[in-house]
Design an enzyme around this catalytic site. Structure first.
Site, PDB file in Angstrom:
ATOM      1  N   MET A  21      37.768  17.010 -49.355  1.00 15.76           N
ATOM      2  CA  MET A  21      38.553  18.181 -48.935  1.00 15.76           C
ATOM      3  C   MET A  21      37.719  19.069 -48.017  1.00 15.76           C
ATOM      4  O   MET A  21      38.049  20.241 -47.813  1.00 15.76           O
ATOM      5  CB  MET A  21      39.039  18.966 -50.153  1.00 15.76           C
ATOM      6  CG  MET A  21      39.978  18.135 -51.032  1.00 15.76           C
ATOM      7  SD  MET A  21      41.051  19.139 -52.070  1.00 15.76           S
ATOM      8  CE  MET A  21      39.865  20.009 -53.065  1.00 15.76           C
ATOM      9  N   GLU A  26      25.715  18.209 -49.904  1.00 18.13           N
ATOM     10  CA  GLU A  26      24.951  16.960 -50.060  1.00 18.13           C
ATOM     11  C   GLU A  26      25.612  15.958 -50.999  1.00 18.13           C
ATOM     12  O   GLU A  26      25.344  14.762 -50.909  1.00 18.13           O
ATOM     13  CB  GLU A  26      23.531  17.268 -50.540  1.00 18.13           C
ATOM     14  CG  GLU A  26      22.650  17.801 -49.433  1.00 18.13           C
ATOM     15  CD  GLU A  26      21.420  18.490 -49.979  1.00 18.13           C
ATOM     16  OE1 GLU A  26      20.844  17.987 -50.956  1.00 18.13           O
ATOM     17  OE2 GLU A  26      21.063  19.549 -49.425  1.00 18.13           O
ATOM     18  N   GLY A  27      26.460  16.460 -51.912  1.00 17.79           N
ATOM     19  CA  GLY A  27      27.201  15.543 -52.782  1.00 17.79           C
ATOM     20  C   GLY A  27      28.094  14.634 -51.942  1.00 17.79           C
ATOM     21  O   GLY A  27      28.059  13.402 -52.070  1.00 17.79           O
ATOM     22  N   HIS A  28      28.850  15.250 -51.034  1.00 19.04           N
ATOM     23  CA  HIS A  28      29.722  14.459 -50.150  1.00 19.04           C
ATOM     24  C   HIS A  28      28.878  13.505 -49.296  1.00 19.04           C
ATOM     25  O   HIS A  28      29.247  12.340 -49.103  1.00 19.04           O
ATOM     26  CB  HIS A  28      30.512  15.372 -49.203  1.00 19.04           C
ATOM     27  CG  HIS A  28      31.438  16.342 -49.877  1.00 19.04           C
ATOM     28  ND1 HIS A  28      31.232  17.688 -49.867  1.00 19.04           N
ATOM     29  CD2 HIS A  28      32.592  16.135 -50.564  1.00 19.04           C
ATOM     30  CE1 HIS A  28      32.219  18.296 -50.525  1.00 19.04           C
ATOM     31  NE2 HIS A  28      33.051  17.378 -50.956  1.00 19.04           N
ATOM     32  N   GLN A  52      47.875  18.744 -54.790  1.00 19.10           N
ATOM     33  CA  GLN A  52      47.050  18.661 -55.991  1.00 19.10           C
ATOM     34  C   GLN A  52      46.652  20.046 -56.521  1.00 19.10           C
ATOM     35  O   GLN A  52      45.930  20.154 -57.498  1.00 19.10           O
ATOM     36  CB  GLN A  52      45.814  17.786 -55.773  1.00 19.10           C
ATOM     37  CG  GLN A  52      44.760  18.367 -54.849  1.00 19.10           C
ATOM     38  CD  GLN A  52      43.704  17.335 -54.498  1.00 19.10           C
ATOM     39  OE1 GLN A  52      43.994  16.317 -53.866  1.00 19.10           O
ATOM     40  NE2 GLN A  52      42.477  17.568 -54.934  1.00 19.10           N
TER      41      GLN A  52
END
Ligand code: AMP
Length: 282
Positions: A21, A26-28, A52
């Site tokens: 989204m 850094e996770g993405h 959602q």
């Protein structure tokens, strides 16, 4: 998108999709690295999916920064960004939804009853647009990943689902686009999610098998933080999301937390493998 993917597929290239989204962190980007391990061509989709979010949730305030996202992704060397507009996805007369009916009912489903139907619908649409061979999801949204796996199996999507581990800040807070909502004090208070998960993991590693005892201890710790309001703390078997009363040897579980810190709802989890008594003794 079809033209791009069809051409790559004709060239015999494997396509990896990372649905997001946006407002990337850094996770993405770790999901992009994971997608690169498996595919020749990596597509990242950015779409803040209205279906959602419930009416009382943060759809309109959800952070967006298209230019920054584009820069981060081009630095990462992704091959394409799929960035559709809401009216292109849900055009006039739109009326088709995908609903995984059982494992969506509990945990997140109790607190966000319409959420997963929106997720499975948009992910199906993205799969049809991008036509990937692989799609990467984060363990950060563990129930979402299990729901998607169930959907792929049930609807026979010819796509491999890969789950990537949670990326955390140095002090343990799971990275999230929503962390930007936290005040300085709330940012410190939010550490209760990861610290109570670590505590629970230690209890299990030390031999505790009674789920209620673990949940009560976590709840006690979280209750000490004045900005924290628990939605749920649960321990579930990783595929079915079934809640056992006692942890069984050899099985893997997620310890799950959903908790508001002030007005910001955060989720986090920890995967634990329960080791048998016999192995513990060695
Ligand atoms: P979102 O943009 O929040 O919808 O997330 C897009 C994808 O990134 C989902 O598969 C998430 O599970 C994943 N994700 C979000 N935060 C993290 C994180 N801290 N570590 C790993 N993956 C993450």
């Amino acid at each position: 998108m079809h033209a791009f993917s069809s051409e790559k597929r004709r060239e015999g290239k494997k396509i990896g999709l990372v649905p997001t989204m946006g407002f990337l962190h850094e996770g993405h980007l770790s999901l992009v690295d994971k997608a690169k391990e498996f595919s020749d061509v990596v597509v990242v989709s950015i779409f803040v999916n209205p279906t959602q979010f419930a009416p009382n949730e943060d759809f309109s305030q959800y952070p967006r920064d298209e230019e920054r996202d584009k820069k981060l992704l081009s630095e990462k060397g992704v091959d394409a960004i799929f960035f559709p507009q809401a009216d292109e996805i849900y055009g006039p007369g739109y009326q088709t939804y995908v609903d995984v009916t059982e494992i969506t009912k509990k945990q997140e489903g109790e607190f966000r009853p319409t959420h997963f139907k929106g997720v499975t619908t948009i992910v199906s649409i993205l799969f049809n647009c991008v036509m990937p061979d692989f799609a990467v999801f984060g363990q950060k949204d563990a129930q979402q990943a299990s729901v998607i796996k169930r959907m792929v199996k049930d609807l026979k999507f010819n796509i491999n689902i890969i789950i990537a581990p949670i990326v955390r800040e140095a002090d343990g807070l799971a990275k999230s686009s929503r962390n930007i909502y936290l005040s300085e004090k709330e940012r410190k208070d939010a550490l209760i999610l990861s610290s109570s998960l670590r505590y629970a993991e230690q209890m299990i590693l030390a031999g505790e098998r009674n789920v209620n005892a673990i949940i009560m201890e976590m709840t006690k710790q979280i209750a000490k933080v004045d900005t924290a309001h628990i939605d749920y703390v649960r321990i579930v078997e990783i595929d079915s999301f079934h809640e056992d009363k006692n942890l069984a040897s050899g099985k893997e579980y997620y310890i799950l937390i959903a908790c508001k810190i002030g007005n910001t709802r955060l989720i986090d989890n920890q995967l634990v493998k329960v080791i048998s008594e016999k192995d513990l003794a060695i």
